[in-house]
Design a protein around this motif. Structure first.
Motif: not given
Length: 300
Positions: A93-98, A133-144, A158-162
């Protein structure tokens, strides 16, 4: 074997707290959460750190209006079904600082709509928004999809994304992310497949594309605004590791500076993920390829 719902501010830590996960398990063992809907976060101020989460259709789900959530150092894998999977699901709905940092997220290539990190919407907000939203330093694999924000990215903001320092590998599509109002995509390693990104202001730079990894041409869906409320600038055709700069009159979005070899942080990411997949590529010297640039402006 039971699902967990966190509905109050809490730091929940497993045996792997603050230790990078490994597909062979961490020294000292794992704290295992095994359930179809493994973890639901329904509160502000939550940290989930150091678990092995498996046998799930949804590994970790955050739905609604919440603030200050960290999902870190978890090994999310081996789902219980082969369709409609999500390793980590954000439905704002409204998520922040994830913050999604230093996880392994593999959904093992199911047959329908599986994503390692799935960004959706819920609850009737107009527009549903994720801010910070920060998505950092992950191993993201074996997915569609490595990261997926729906068939219609313009349905929410998506506002302020890294997105930085991640390893995308063995996916059918590395990422499909759009309607980013202010974002950075930097120092990622993208192997094997392409992805699309739509960004208004910010930058796509310092990424490494190897073994066929690339940034695909997008279309208007990924960069334009909802219902004509704003214009977005879609950075297109950063093919095979090269980029190009959008002219100043087209706003702040740019792509450029991407190369065949990553930064020091990216090198550390690649080294610590050795042995997780069928190709670690540690020490490999990826080749630099040619590209063409064709940036376009889209008005919503």
């Amino acid at each position: 074997t039971e699902s967990i719902t966190i509905d109050l501010p809490l730091t929940l830590t497993g045996a792997g707290y603050d230790v990078d996960p490994s597909t062979s398990g961490r020294v000292g063992g794992e704290s295992v959460i095994s359930s179809t809907y493994a973890v639901t976060i329904a509160s502000d101020d939550v940290v989930l750190d150091g678990f092995e989460i498996r046998d799930a259709r949804k590994g970790v789900a955050v739905t609604g209006t919440w603030d200050n959530i960290q999902i870190s150092h978890n090994w999310i894998h081996q789902p219980s079904a082969d369709d409609h999977l999500a390793g980590i699901l954000l439905e704002p709905d409204q998520l922040s600082d994830i913050r999604i940092v230093n996880n392994i997220v593999h959904t093992e290539l199911g047959t329908d709509s599986d994503a390692a990190i799935d960004l959706g919407s819920c609850c009737g907000a107009d527009p549903p928004t994720i801010t910070g939203l920060q998505i950092n330093g992950n191993d993201i694999g074996w997915s569609t999809y490595g990261i997926f924000d729906g068939a219609d990215p313009t349905a929410f903001d998506l506002d302020t994304v890294a997105i930085g320092g991640n390893w995308f590998h063995d996916n059918e599509s590395a990422f499909n992310v759009g309607n980013i109002l202010n974002g950075l995509m930097t120092s990622n390693l993208v192997e094997d497949t392409g992805g699309t990104i739509g960004i208004d202001t910010g930058a796509v730079s310092g990424n490494s594309f190897v073994g066929g990894g690339r940034l695909e041409d997008g279309d208007g869906r990924h960069g334009q605004g909802r219902g004509g409320r704003r214009s977005h600038h879609l950075a297109r055709a950063q093919r095979m590791g090269h980029g190009c700069r959008l002219p100043p009159h087209q706003g702040g979005a740019r792509v450029g500076g991407d190369r065949s070899r990553g930064s020091t942080d990216l090198g550390s990411q690649r080294n610590r993920t050795k042995g997780r997949g069928r190709r670690s590529r540690r020490g490999a010297e990826p080749r630099r390829a040619r590209c063409r640039c064709a940036d376009h402006h889209h008005s919503g």
